[in-house]
Enzyme design. Structure first.
Site, mmCIF file in Angstrom:
data_model
loop_
_atom_site.group_PDB
_atom_site.id
_atom_site.type_symbol
_atom_site.label_atom_id
_atom_site.label_comp_id
_atom_site.label_asym_id
_atom_site.label_seq_id
_atom_site.Cartn_x
_atom_site.Cartn_y
_atom_site.Cartn_z
ATOM 1 N N THR A 10 0.765 -1.166 -0.139
ATOM 2 C CA THR A 10 0.076 -0.155 0.134
ATOM 3 C C THR A 10 0.900 1.140 0.156
ATOM 4 O O THR A 10 0.334 2.388 -0.269
ATOM 5 C CB THR A 10 -0.820 0.123 1.242
ATOM 6 O OG1 THR A 10 -0.218 -0.070 2.404
ATOM 7 C CG2 THR A 10 -1.775 -1.140 1.135
ATOM 8 N N VAL A 13 6.386 2.717 -2.955
ATOM 9 C CA VAL A 13 6.877 1.644 -3.736
ATOM 10 C C VAL A 13 6.178 0.587 -3.998
ATOM 11 O O VAL A 13 6.265 -0.091 -4.966
ATOM 12 C CB VAL A 13 8.285 1.085 -3.186
ATOM 13 C CG1 VAL A 13 9.211 0.236 -3.852
ATOM 14 C CG2 VAL A 13 9.130 2.792 -3.054
ATOM 15 N N CYS A 147 17.965 4.409 -4.516
ATOM 16 C CA CYS A 147 17.599 5.173 -5.874
ATOM 17 C C CYS A 147 18.380 6.144 -6.570
ATOM 18 O O CYS A 147 18.578 6.101 -7.762
ATOM 19 C CB CYS A 147 16.105 5.848 -5.570
ATOM 20 S SG CYS A 147 16.263 6.988 -4.094
ATOM 21 N N GLN A 173 17.059 15.522 -5.123
ATOM 22 C CA GLN A 173 16.227 14.192 -4.951
ATOM 23 C C GLN A 173 14.740 14.559 -4.676
ATOM 24 O O GLN A 173 14.514 15.569 -4.113
ATOM 25 C CB GLN A 173 16.770 13.233 -3.842
ATOM 26 C CG GLN A 173 18.106 12.691 -4.122
ATOM 27 C CD GLN A 173 18.598 11.765 -3.028
ATOM 28 O OE1 GLN A 173 19.742 11.646 -2.798
ATOM 29 N NE2 GLN A 173 17.622 11.056 -2.532
ATOM 30 N N GLY A 177 10.838 10.001 -3.290
ATOM 31 C CA GLY A 177 11.639 9.166 -2.586
ATOM 32 C C GLY A 177 11.355 9.094 -1.099
ATOM 33 O O GLY A 177 12.053 7.957 -0.574
ATOM 34 N N HIS A 239 15.323 11.949 -9.839
ATOM 35 C CA HIS A 239 16.418 12.540 -9.126
ATOM 36 C C HIS A 239 17.209 12.715 -10.028
ATOM 37 O O HIS A 239 17.690 12.218 -11.163
ATOM 38 C CB HIS A 239 17.070 11.107 -8.307
ATOM 39 C CG HIS A 239 16.092 10.736 -7.011
ATOM 40 N ND1 HIS A 239 15.155 11.545 -6.598
ATOM 41 C CD2 HIS A 239 16.466 9.830 -6.192
ATOM 42 C CE1 HIS A 239 14.704 11.046 -5.614
ATOM 43 N NE2 HIS A 239 15.482 9.928 -5.264
ATOM 44 N N THR A 318 11.259 6.139 -8.346
ATOM 45 C CA THR A 318 10.404 5.017 -7.964
ATOM 46 C C THR A 318 10.386 3.865 -8.925
ATOM 47 O O THR A 318 9.668 2.898 -8.478
ATOM 48 C CB THR A 318 8.876 5.556 -7.377
ATOM 49 O OG1 THR A 318 8.275 5.972 -8.483
ATOM 50 C CG2 THR A 318 9.072 6.801 -6.547
#
Length: 339
Positions: A10, A13, A147, A173, A177, A239, A318
Site C-alpha cells: 500500500t 514503492v 534510488c 532528489q 523518494g 532524481h 520510484t
C-alpha cells in the site's frame, strides 16, 4: 507463470510494484501484504492510490494479508517494499522458507552473500545466490540499490573502462523518494533540504560493491571512492545528479562512450529500448519533468558532459530507482534460470 507477491503493497514503492506487476507477462501477482489495519480488506479498499497511472483493476479484488512468512511461503517470488526496520528479519525468514526475495529495502544490501544488482551493470553478481544456497538456504535474497545509487552507477557504467579513482556527486532528489508521508509541504515548498538521513553513506558504499568484481564467492570492491552530498528538492518524481569523476580523457571520447553504449543483454519485459539516453546537443537537459518517463521510467538520461569530467544524470526514482529495478532483477534471474 511464476506466482509472486508484494510485501508492503500500500505504500509508495509497493503501489509501483503492483502497477508494474498487474499485467506482467511472466509474473502472476497473487498475494499482497500490508499492515494489520489493511489486512482482510480488498486491495481497492485498503489502498489510497496515488500514482500517476490508472489503478490496476486486476489487483483490486486481491485480499490484503498481514505480512508474515506463512502468507507467502507457497509463492515462487516476493517483492519487498517493506521499511528497512521490518525488512531484515522478515526477508531472511521468507528466504529460509524457500521463497526468492527481491528487495528494495536496504537491510541486506551489504550482506557479503547477497547480490546488490543493477542488471546492466553487474548481472554476474547473481552468482551469489549459489553462495546462499550452499550455506543451506532454500530460497534467496537479491537486493537493488538506493534510488540515487542506481542512477549514478547506470551513468558511470558506459565509462567504467576509463581510469578513475575519485567520484563526487551532488544529488537533487524528488520528494516521492521519502514516501507519501515523508516530507511535509511546509518543509519542502519554496525550499531545498540539504540533508537526507543515511543517503550519503549509501551512495558512498553501494557503488563500490555494485561495480566490483565477483571473485568466486566474494565481491572485490571497485577501486574508486565516492563523496556524496544529498539534497531534497521540490520535484515530485525524478532524481537529478551532478557527477564529477577524475577521468583524464577528452570530453569527445567520453561522449562517444555514452552515444555507443548498449545494454549487455536484451529481451527482458521491463527492460527499456535504451538504458541510457544521451543528450548530445541540449545544454539544459536532462530535466525531471521532461525526461523521467523515458523508457517507461526505466531509462537514465545523461547530458552536459564537460571536461573535468563533469556531467548530469537523471532517472525516475520510484521506477528505475526502486520497484522497476527490483522487477527487472527478477526478470534477469528468470532468464538466467536461477529459480
Amino acid at each position: 507463470m511464476i506466482n509472486v507477491g508484494v510485501l508492503g503493497a500500500t505504500g509508495a514503492v509497493g503501489q509501483r510494484f503492483v502497477q508494474l506487476l498487474s499485467d506482467h507477462p511472466w509474473f502472476n501477482l497473487q498475494t499482497l501484504t500490508a499492515s494489520e489495519r489493511s489486512a482482510g480488506k480488498s486491495y481497492c479498499d485498503a489502498v489510497n492510490w496515488r500514482l500517476d497511472e490508472p489503478f490496476p483493476e486486476s489487483a483490486g479484488e486481491i485480499i490484503v494479508k498481514d505480512t508474515t512468512v506463512d502468507c507467502v511461503k507457497d509463492l515462487d517470488l516476493v517483492f519487498s517494499a517493506l521499511p528497512a526496520d521490518l525488512a531484515g528479519g522478515l526477508e531472511t525468514a521468507i528466504a529460509d522458507a524457500g521463497v526468492g526475495v527481491f528487495s528494495n529495502a536496504s537491510s541486506h544490501r551489504m550482506d557479503v552473500d547477497v547480490p546488490l544488482v543493477v542488471p546492466e551493470v553487474n548481472p554476474d553478481h547473481l552468482g551469489l545466490i549459489d553462495v546462499q544456497r550452499d550455506r543451506g538456504r532454500d530460497g534467496f535474497i537479491v537486493t537493488n540499490p538506493n534510488c540515487s545509487t542506481i542512477v549514478m552507477v547506470m551513468a558511470l557504467n558506459p565509462i567504467r573502462n576509463r581510469s578513475f579513482s575519485d567520484v563526487r556527486v551532488a544529488t537533487m532528489q524528488a520528494i516521492s523518494g521519502a514516501g507519501f508521508q515523508g516530507v511535509s509541504a511546509m518543509e519542502i515548498y519554496d525550499n531545498v533540504v540539504p540533508y537526507i538521513g543515511s543517503e550519503e553513506k549509501k551512495m558512498e558504499t553501494e557503488p563500490l560493491k555494485i561495480m566490483g568484481r565477483l571473485d568466486g564467492s566474494v565481491i572485490q570492491n571497485a577501486g574508486f571512492s565516492v563523496s556524496a552530498s544529498c539534497h531534497r528538492v521540490p520535484v515530485i518524481d525524478g532524481h537529478t545528479l551532478a557527477i564529477w569523476a577524475d577521468v583524464k580523457e577528452e570530453p569527445d571520447l567520453i561522449k562517444d562512450d555514452f552515444r555507443n553504449y548498449r545494454a549487455p543483454f536484451s529481451g527482458l519485459p521491463t527492460q527499456p529500448t535504451k538504458s541510457i539516453h544521451f543528450f548530445d546537443k541540449e545544454q539544459d537537459r536532462p530535466q525531471p519533468r521532461l525526461d523521467r518517463r523515458r523508457g517507461d521510467g526505466m531509462t537514465v538520461s545523461v547530458g552536459r558532459v564537460r571536461e573535468g569530467l563533469r556531467f548530469i544524470a537523471m532517472g525516475h526514482n520510484t521506477i528505475r530507482g526502486a520497484a522497476g529495478a527490483s522487477v527487472m532483477n527478477a526478470e534477469l534471474a528468470v532468464s538466467k534460470k536461477v529459480l
